[in-house]
Design a protein around this motif. Structure first.
Motif, PDB file in Angstrom:
ATOM      1  N   GLU A  10       4.835   3.350   3.693  1.00 52.64           N
ATOM      2  CA  GLU A  10       4.644   3.795   2.307  1.00 52.64           C
ATOM      3  C   GLU A  10       3.182   3.664   1.895  1.00 52.64           C
ATOM      4  OE1 GLU A  10       4.063   3.697  -1.865  1.00 52.64           O
ATOM      5  OE2 GLU A  10       3.886   1.900  -0.595  1.00 52.64           O
ATOM      6  N   ALA A  11       2.547   2.545   2.259  1.00 53.07           N
ATOM      7  CA  ALA A  11       1.145   2.346   1.904  1.00 53.07           C
ATOM      8  C   ALA A  11       0.246   3.325   2.654  1.00 53.07           C
ATOM      9  CB  ALA A  11       0.731   0.908   2.200  1.00 53.07           C
ATOM     10  N   ALA A  12       0.526   3.527   3.943  1.00 54.77           N
ATOM     11  CA  ALA A  12      -0.289   4.458   4.737  1.00 54.77           C
ATOM     12  C   ALA A  12      -0.116   5.886   4.240  1.00 54.77           C
ATOM     13  CB  ALA A  12       0.102   4.356   6.214  1.00 54.77           C
ATOM     14  N   ALA A  13       1.093   6.249   3.852  1.00 56.76           N
ATOM     15  CA  ALA A  13       1.338   7.599   3.351  1.00 56.76           C
ATOM     16  C   ALA A  13       0.661   7.816   2.004  1.00 56.76           C
ATOM     17  CB  ALA A  13       2.845   7.843   3.228  1.00 56.76           C
ATOM     18  N   ARG A  14       0.643   6.790   1.177  1.00 54.03           N
ATOM     19  CA  ARG A  14       0.017   6.918  -0.140  1.00 54.03           C
ATOM     20  C   ARG A  14      -1.498   7.031  -0.034  1.00 54.03           C
ATOM     21  NH1 ARG A  14      -0.600   2.388  -2.808  1.00 54.03           N
ATOM     22  NH2 ARG A  14       1.249   1.509  -1.795  1.00 54.03           N
ATOM     23  N   HIS A  15      -2.097   6.282   0.872  1.00 54.83           N
ATOM     24  CA  HIS A  15      -3.553   6.307   1.042  1.00 54.83           C
ATOM     25  C   HIS A  15      -4.010   7.361   2.062  1.00 54.83           C
ATOM     26  CE1 HIS A  15      -4.345   2.690  -1.333  1.00 54.83           C
ATOM     27  NE2 HIS A  15      -3.357   2.072  -0.702  1.00 54.83           N
ATOM     28  N   LEU A  16      -3.053   7.819   2.904  1.00 58.23           N
ATOM     29  CA  LEU A  16      -3.407   8.653   4.055  1.00 58.23           C
ATOM     30  C   LEU A  16      -4.531   7.994   4.860  1.00 58.23           C
ATOM     31  CD1 LEU A  16      -3.226  12.314   2.660  1.00 58.23           C
ATOM     32  CD2 LEU A  16      -1.578  11.097   4.132  1.00 58.23           C
ATOM     33  N   SER A  17      -4.373   6.668   5.019  1.00 58.66           N
ATOM     34  CA  SER A  17      -5.370   5.882   5.735  1.00 58.66           C
ATOM     35  C   SER A  17      -4.733   4.592   6.233  1.00 58.66           C
ATOM     36  CB  SER A  17      -6.559   5.555   4.825  1.00 58.66           C
ATOM     37  OG  SER A  17      -7.400   4.585   5.419  1.00 58.66           O
ATOM     38  N   ILE A  18      -4.846   4.346   7.530  1.00 52.10           N
ATOM     39  CA  ILE A  18      -4.342   3.101   8.098  1.00 52.10           C
ATOM     40  C   ILE A  18      -5.177   1.928   7.599  1.00 52.10           C
ATOM     41  CG2 ILE A  18      -3.929   1.835  10.236  1.00 52.10           C
ATOM     42  CD1 ILE A  18      -2.038   4.144   9.860  1.00 52.10           C
ATOM     43  N   LYS A  19      -6.480   2.138   7.528  1.00 53.02           N
ATOM     44  CA  LYS A  19      -7.383   1.062   7.102  1.00 53.02           C
ATOM     45  C   LYS A  19      -7.112   0.640   5.664  1.00 53.02           C
ATOM     46  CE  LYS A  19     -12.292  -0.106   6.669  1.00 53.02           C
ATOM     47  NZ  LYS A  19     -13.680   0.387   6.846  1.00 53.02           N
ATOM     48  N   LEU A  43      13.640   5.638  13.885  1.00 56.93           N
ATOM     49  CA  LEU A  43      14.161   6.871  13.291  1.00 56.93           C
ATOM     50  C   LEU A  43      14.260   8.020  14.285  1.00 56.93           C
ATOM     51  CD1 LEU A  43      12.194   6.872   9.894  1.00 56.93           C
ATOM     52  CD2 LEU A  43      14.605   6.303  10.241  1.00 56.93           C
ATOM     53  N   GLY A  44      13.499   7.922  15.361  1.00 62.39           N
ATOM     54  CA  GLY A  44      13.448   9.034  16.310  1.00 62.39           C
ATOM     55  C   GLY A  44      12.712  10.219  15.750  1.00 62.39           C
ATOM     56  N   LEU A  45      11.776   9.983  14.855  1.00 59.03           N
ATOM     57  CA  LEU A  45      11.024  11.053  14.187  1.00 59.03           C
ATOM     58  C   LEU A  45       9.543  10.668  14.117  1.00 59.03           C
ATOM     59  CD1 LEU A  45      13.396  11.713  11.148  1.00 59.03           C
ATOM     60  CD2 LEU A  45      13.084  13.237  13.103  1.00 59.03           C
ATOM     61  N   THR A  46       8.697  11.675  14.092  1.00 59.07           N
ATOM     62  CA  THR A  46       7.275  11.447  13.860  1.00 59.07           C
ATOM     63  C   THR A  46       7.004  11.590  12.369  1.00 59.07           C
ATOM     64  OG1 THR A  46       6.690  12.320  16.032  1.00 59.07           O
ATOM     65  CG2 THR A  46       4.942  12.244  14.378  1.00 59.07           C
ATOM     66  N   LEU A  47       6.434  10.557  11.773  1.00 60.39           N
ATOM     67  CA  LEU A  47       6.217  10.535  10.324  1.00 60.39           C
ATOM     68  C   LEU A  47       4.784  10.886   9.935  1.00 60.39           C
ATOM     69  CD1 LEU A  47       8.216   7.289   9.496  1.00 60.39           C
ATOM     70  CD2 LEU A  47       9.006   9.662   9.293  1.00 60.39           C
ATOM     71  N   MET A  48       3.842  10.541  10.798  1.00 62.99           N
ATOM     72  CA  MET A  48       2.439  10.801  10.499  1.00 62.99           C
ATOM     73  C   MET A  48       1.751  11.276  11.778  1.00 62.99           C
ATOM     74  SD  MET A  48       1.404   7.561   8.039  1.00 62.99           S
ATOM     75  CE  MET A  48       0.197   8.524   7.136  1.00 62.99           C
ATOM     76  N   ARG A  49       0.751  12.098  11.613  1.00 63.69           N
ATOM     77  CA  ARG A  49      -0.018  12.543  12.767  1.00 63.69           C
ATOM     78  C   ARG A  49      -1.485  12.633  12.376  1.00 63.69           C
ATOM     79  NH1 ARG A  49       3.219  17.463  12.023  1.00 63.69           N
ATOM     80  NH2 ARG A  49       2.148  18.828  10.515  1.00 63.69           N
ATOM     81  N   ARG A  50      -2.314  12.533  13.365  1.00 64.60           N
ATOM     82  CA  ARG A  50      -3.750  12.591  13.132  1.00 64.60           C
ATOM     83  C   ARG A  50      -4.259  13.987  13.481  1.00 64.60           C
ATOM     84  NH1 ARG A  50      -7.241   8.968  11.780  1.00 64.60           N
ATOM     85  NH2 ARG A  50      -5.746   7.264  12.091  1.00 64.60           N
ATOM     86  N   VAL A  51      -4.992  14.582  12.560  1.00 65.07           N
ATOM     87  CA  VAL A  51      -5.606  15.891  12.746  1.00 65.07           C
ATOM     88  C   VAL A  51      -7.119  15.684  12.650  1.00 65.07           C
ATOM     89  CG1 VAL A  51      -5.800  18.262  11.945  1.00 65.07           C
ATOM     90  CG2 VAL A  51      -3.604  17.045  11.755  1.00 65.07           C
ATOM     91  N   GLY A  52      -7.772  15.665  13.789  1.00 64.63           N
ATOM     92  CA  GLY A  52      -9.185  15.312  13.809  1.00 64.63           C
ATOM     93  C   GLY A  52      -9.342  13.860  13.405  1.00 64.63           C
ATOM     94  N   SER A  53     -10.149  13.612  12.369  1.00 66.11           N
ATOM     95  CA  SER A  53     -10.314  12.239  11.881  1.00 66.11           C
ATOM     96  C   SER A  53      -9.398  11.940  10.692  1.00 66.11           C
ATOM     97  CB  SER A  53     -11.777  12.017  11.449  1.00 66.11           C
ATOM     98  OG  SER A  53     -12.142  12.933  10.419  1.00 66.11           O
ATOM     99  N   ALA A  54      -8.643  12.950  10.263  1.00 69.26           N
ATOM    100  CA  ALA A  54      -7.777  12.773   9.094  1.00 69.26           C
ATOM    101  C   ALA A  54      -6.353  12.437   9.524  1.00 69.26           C
ATOM    102  CB  ALA A  54      -7.782  14.041   8.247  1.00 69.26           C
ATOM    103  N   LEU A  55      -5.643  11.786   8.617  1.00 67.77           N
ATOM    104  CA  LEU A  55      -4.251  11.434   8.834  1.00 67.77           C
ATOM    105  C   LEU A  55      -3.406  12.239   7.856  1.00 67.77           C
ATOM    106  CD1 LEU A  55      -2.705   9.339  10.626  1.00 67.77           C
ATOM    107  CD2 LEU A  55      -2.672   7.840   8.630  1.00 67.77           C
ATOM    108  N   GLU A  56      -2.338  12.859   8.357  1.00 66.90           N
ATOM    109  CA  GLU A  56      -1.480  13.646   7.465  1.00 66.90           C
ATOM    110  C   GLU A  56      -0.021  13.377   7.767  1.00 66.90           C
ATOM    111  OE1 GLU A  56      -2.496  17.710   8.223  1.00 66.90           O
ATOM    112  OE2 GLU A  56      -1.007  17.889   9.849  1.00 66.90           O
ATOM    113  N   LEU A  57       0.813  13.681   6.784  1.00 62.27           N
ATOM    114  CA  LEU A  57       2.252  13.462   6.915  1.00 62.27           C
ATOM    115  C   LEU A  57       2.904  14.655   7.588  1.00 62.27           C
ATOM    116  CD1 LEU A  57       3.010  12.102   3.331  1.00 62.27           C
ATOM    117  CD2 LEU A  57       2.923  10.755   5.437  1.00 62.27           C
TER     118      LEU A  57
END
Length: 210
Positions: A10-19, A43-57
């Motif tokens: 939830e925190a990573a999705a809200r910030h779109l940042s692991i850091k 869950l057997g699902l991918t929730l987040m993926r990295r596109v270049g240097s950005a993180l997206e849901l």
């Protein structure tokens, strides 16, 4: 489902940042990444993926994130409401009747009763109250400051003096119970004292339990 993993997502999705999620949660970025991988595996699902240097849901992550944010917000609001109710209640103090009458009450004129959240509820008793059971928030007691499971703060040292008429001739009889209660009293039996007084007795300390 592990609650820590849901919180990390939830925190990573809200910030779109692991850091940024790690900073909010007070853990390392690697710990957040580990929680995310564990959640995705469960869950057997991918929730987040990295596109270049950005993180997206992903589509699944975008569906899950809003409901988790709403759920954690409701939990936070519920707990915060309970804390506010308790902090707005009166501070419950337990103390000895003599302490309340001769030391505490004369000083109440300086207490800020007009301020919100500074209400007092005072109970007096000779018995030891069970603070862990919620009988009071804090207690003032006379002793050496050693009460199991409680924090004790010294308020002040106390000296108790015994006074009586000067004795002429033989010393009066005293009960064994009274002599044991104050060693200075029994040591002074049969001895003359100045001005009819007994020697001061350092009886102990008064402290605040909480």
């Amino acid at each position: 489902m592990p609650l820590n993993a849901l919180r990390a997502f939830e925190a990573a999705a809200r910030h779109l940042s692991i850091k940024e999620a790690a900073l909010e949660l007070g853990v390392t970025p690697s710990a957040v990444s580990h929680q995310l991988r564990g959640l995705e595996d469960a869950l057997g699902l991918t929730l987040m993926r990295r596109v270049g240097s950005a993180l997206e849901l992903t589509e699944a992550g975008a569906r899950l994130a809003p409901d988790l944010s709403a759920g954690f917000s409701r939990i936070s609001a519920a707990v915060g409401g309970l804390r506010q109710d308790r902090s707005a209640g009166a501070l419950r103090l337990s103390m000895l009747p003599t302490f309340a009458a001769h030391w505490f009450s004369p000083r109440l004129t300086r207490y800020p009763f007009e301020r919100t959240g500074f209400d007092l509820l005072i109970s007096t008793t000779q018995e030891t109250v069970d603070l862990s059971a919620g009988a009071a928030d804090a207690a003032v007691r006379h002793g050496q400051g050693h009460w199991d499971g409680l924090r004790a703060d010294l308020l002040f040292d106390e000296t108790v003096s015994l006074f009586g008429r000067p004795w002429a001739g033989t010393a009066p009889r005293t009960s064994g119970r009274r002599s044991r209660a104050c060693p200075c009293f029994s040591r002074s039996i049969g001895k003359r004292t100045t001005r009819g007084g007994m020697r001061p007795c350092r009886a102990g300390r008064s402290g605040l339990q909480r």
